[in-house]
Design a protein around this motif. Sequence first.
Motif, PDB file in Angstrom:
ATOM      1  N   MET A  76     -12.626   8.764 -14.586  1.00 60.75           N
ATOM      2  CA  MET A  76     -12.449   7.715 -13.566  1.00 60.75           C
ATOM      3  C   MET A  76     -12.452   8.359 -12.180  1.00 60.75           C
ATOM      4  O   MET A  76     -11.735   9.329 -11.948  1.00 60.75           O
ATOM      5  N   ASN A  77     -13.289   7.833 -11.288  1.00 54.32           N
ATOM      6  CA  ASN A  77     -13.305   8.452  -9.972  1.00 54.32           C
ATOM      7  C   ASN A  77     -12.129   7.963  -9.121  1.00 54.32           C
ATOM      8  O   ASN A  77     -11.436   7.007  -9.464  1.00 54.32           O
ATOM      9  N   GLU A  78     -11.951   8.634  -8.012  1.00 54.34           N
ATOM     10  CA  GLU A  78     -10.760   8.387  -7.178  1.00 54.34           C
ATOM     11  C   GLU A  78     -10.742   6.962  -6.625  1.00 54.34           C
ATOM     12  O   GLU A  78      -9.695   6.308  -6.571  1.00 54.34           O
ATOM     13  N   GLN A  79     -11.921   6.484  -6.236  1.00 56.65           N
ATOM     14  CA  GLN A  79     -11.982   5.132  -5.655  1.00 56.65           C
ATOM     15  C   GLN A  79     -11.571   4.075  -6.680  1.00 56.65           C
ATOM     16  O   GLN A  79     -10.783   3.174  -6.387  1.00 56.65           O
ATOM     17  N   LEU A  80     -12.087   4.202  -7.899  1.00 52.76           N
ATOM     18  CA  LEU A  80     -11.740   3.244  -8.941  1.00 52.76           C
ATOM     19  C   LEU A  80     -10.249   3.320  -9.266  1.00 52.76           C
ATOM     20  O   LEU A  80      -9.578   2.305  -9.463  1.00 52.76           O
ATOM     21  N   ARG A  81      -9.717   4.543  -9.276  1.00 50.03           N
ATOM     22  CA  ARG A  81      -8.289   4.702  -9.559  1.00 50.03           C
ATOM     23  C   ARG A  81      -7.451   3.984  -8.494  1.00 50.03           C
ATOM     24  O   ARG A  81      -6.478   3.292  -8.805  1.00 50.03           O
ATOM     25  N   ARG A  82      -7.853   4.105  -7.237  1.00 50.61           N
ATOM     26  CA  ARG A  82      -7.110   3.442  -6.146  1.00 50.61           C
ATOM     27  C   ARG A  82      -7.190   1.920  -6.286  1.00 50.61           C
ATOM     28  O   ARG A  82      -6.225   1.209  -6.059  1.00 50.61           O
ATOM     29  N   ILE A  83      -8.368   1.433  -6.675  1.00 50.37           N
ATOM     30  CA  ILE A  83      -8.536  -0.024  -6.861  1.00 50.37           C
ATOM     31  C   ILE A  83      -7.606  -0.525  -7.962  1.00 50.37           C
ATOM     32  O   ILE A  83      -6.927  -1.543  -7.813  1.00 50.37           O
ATOM     33  N   LEU A  84      -7.558   0.206  -9.068  1.00 49.50           N
ATOM     34  CA  LEU A  84      -6.709  -0.216 -10.187  1.00 49.50           C
ATOM     35  C   LEU A  84      -5.229  -0.190  -9.800  1.00 49.50           C
ATOM     36  O   LEU A  84      -4.468  -1.097 -10.163  1.00 49.50           O
ATOM     37  N   ILE A  85      -4.836   0.822  -9.050  1.00 47.64           N
ATOM     38  CA  ILE A  85      -3.437   0.890  -8.593  1.00 47.64           C
ATOM     39  C   ILE A  85      -3.134  -0.284  -7.671  1.00 47.64           C
ATOM     40  O   ILE A  85      -2.078  -0.923  -7.778  1.00 47.64           O
ATOM     41  N   ALA A  86      -4.068  -0.587  -6.773  1.00 54.87           N
ATOM     42  CA  ALA A  86      -3.859  -1.708  -5.838  1.00 54.87           C
ATOM     43  C   ALA A  86      -3.752  -3.030  -6.598  1.00 54.87           C
ATOM     44  O   ALA A  86      -2.916  -3.887  -6.270  1.00 54.87           O
ATOM     45  N   LYS A  87      -4.587  -3.201  -7.621  1.00 56.18           N
ATOM     46  CA  LYS A  87      -4.526  -4.448  -8.410  1.00 56.18           C
ATOM     47  C   LYS A  87      -3.194  -4.560  -9.134  1.00 56.18           C
ATOM     48  O   LYS A  87      -2.568  -5.613  -9.163  1.00 56.18           O
ATOM     49  N   ARG A  88      -2.757  -3.450  -9.704  1.00 60.27           N
ATOM     50  CA  ARG A  88      -1.479  -3.464 -10.427  1.00 60.27           C
ATOM     51  C   ARG A  88      -0.322  -3.756  -9.467  1.00 60.27           C
ATOM     52  O   ARG A  88       0.597  -4.518  -9.795  1.00 60.27           O
ATOM     53  N   THR A  89      -0.397  -3.201  -8.285  1.00 58.29           N
ATOM     54  CA  THR A  89       0.654  -3.428  -7.282  1.00 58.29           C
ATOM     55  C   THR A  89       0.684  -4.901  -6.874  1.00 58.29           C
ATOM     56  O   THR A  89       1.753  -5.506  -6.753  1.00 58.29           O
ATOM     57  N   GLU A  90      -0.490  -5.479  -6.678  1.00 59.28           N
ATOM     58  CA  GLU A  90      -0.562  -6.892  -6.269  1.00 59.28           C
ATOM     59  C   GLU A  90      -0.057  -7.800  -7.398  1.00 59.28           C
ATOM     60  O   GLU A  90       0.650  -8.780  -7.140  1.00 59.28           O
ATOM     61  N   ARG A  91      -0.405  -7.466  -8.626  1.00 60.48           N
ATOM     62  CA  ARG A  91       0.089  -8.266  -9.756  1.00 60.48           C
ATOM     63  C   ARG A  91       1.609  -8.191  -9.835  1.00 60.48           C
ATOM     64  O   ARG A  91       2.275  -9.187 -10.080  1.00 60.48           O
ATOM     65  N   ALA A  92       2.153  -7.002  -9.595  1.00 60.16           N
ATOM     66  CA  ALA A  92       3.615  -6.851  -9.632  1.00 60.16           C
ATOM     67  C   ALA A  92       4.260  -7.658  -8.502  1.00 60.16           C
ATOM     68  O   ALA A  92       5.315  -8.279  -8.694  1.00 60.16           O
ATOM     69  N   ARG A  93       3.611  -7.674  -7.340  1.00 67.38           N
ATOM     70  CA  ARG A  93       4.151  -8.449  -6.213  1.00 67.38           C
ATOM     71  C   ARG A  93       4.158  -9.944  -6.560  1.00 67.38           C
ATOM     72  O   ARG A  93       5.151 -10.635  -6.343  1.00 67.38           O
ATOM     73  N   LEU A  94       3.069 -10.414  -7.137  1.00 69.76           N
ATOM     74  CA  LEU A  94       2.983 -11.837  -7.508  1.00 69.76           C
ATOM     75  C   LEU A  94       3.992 -12.177  -8.602  1.00 69.76           C
ATOM     76  O   LEU A  94       4.616 -13.239  -8.573  1.00 69.76           O
ATOM     77  N   THR A  95       4.143 -11.279  -9.562  1.00 64.56           N
ATOM     78  CA  THR A  95       5.101 -11.508 -10.651  1.00 64.56           C
ATOM     79  C   THR A  95       6.523 -11.634 -10.119  1.00 64.56           C
ATOM     80  O   THR A  95       7.324 -12.414 -10.635  1.00 64.56           O
ATOM     81  N   ALA A  96       6.829 -10.885  -9.078  1.00 61.98           N
ATOM     82  CA  ALA A  96       8.199 -10.857  -8.552  1.00 61.98           C
ATOM     83  C   ALA A  96       8.512 -12.045  -7.641  1.00 61.98           C
ATOM     84  O   ALA A  96       9.662 -12.219  -7.240  1.00 61.98           O
ATOM     85  N   LEU A  97       7.527 -12.858  -7.326  1.00 59.73           N
ATOM     86  CA  LEU A  97       7.782 -14.011  -6.453  1.00 59.73           C
ATOM     87  C   LEU A  97       8.734 -14.996  -7.124  1.00 59.73           C
ATOM     88  O   LEU A  97       8.764 -15.093  -8.358  1.00 59.73           O
ATOM     89  N   PRO A  98       9.493 -15.760  -6.329  1.00 60.66           N
ATOM     90  CA  PRO A  98      10.324 -16.821  -6.923  1.00 60.66           C
ATOM     91  C   PRO A  98       9.439 -17.841  -7.655  1.00 60.66           C
ATOM     92  O   PRO A  98       8.281 -18.061  -7.262  1.00 60.66           O
TER      93      PRO A  98
END
Lengths: 60, 175
Positions: free
Chosen positions: A1-23
């Motif tokens: 996995m190249n660095e750019q794809l890894r960053r994209i996947l981390i960003a997606k996971r972070t955004e999903r976690a943010r949405l999950t934590a919403l009230p």
Amino acid sequence: MNEQLRRILIAKRTERARLTALPFARKLEILDQLRARSLELSRTTLRRPASHRGGGTKSA
Amino acid sequence: MQVKKVLAEINQMQRDGVITGYAIGGAVGATFYLEPSATLDIDIFVGFEAGPGSRLISPQPIYDYLTGRGHTARGEHIEIAGWPVQFLPPTGPLAEEALAEACATDVDGEPTRVFLAEHLVAIALETGRTKDMARILQFVDAGVLDADKLEDILARHGLASRWTSFEQRFLGDLP
């Protein structure tokens, strides 16, 4: 996995976690918005007539 | 918010004695635990008394009540505040248990109840459609499941072997 794809996947996971934590109420507002958008898309795209029926003027 | 209006109508229906209780299931119930994802309708599992002399439970009183309040029946759904809402009587022990043990919460002050995450997963496993499998994976990925509670529910409702198959098929490559 190249660095750019890894960053994209981390960003997606972070955004999903943010949405999950919403009230719950805020998540339901998002569901409302998603539904409104789906309905708008179905009206403006999928069900748009293929021809230009009704859009012109009759000459007779 | 439209979903809050839906819940207000259902709460009124409960106060008026049409149903004895309810809980949100399906994709909207899952949204309590997961990130929101688009859904077509709202699944409401309802408890109500069978008619006199009958063991059959029918959602007809719900339809009669809500259409009497100006809402429109569309097939299996009643449209409330723009949302198609499906009212589902619990059809077996698993859904009955999920309804009895649902988690109480509120939406901007409007009280409601939502199925526990472990019950949502067990029901999805029992239903077994592709979208149900995807939802189970979302629950696993989000890390919101109580493994002991889920194992207990699956064992008591005869779903343990189905879970093993699910694990082998979908979770085999997890670290």
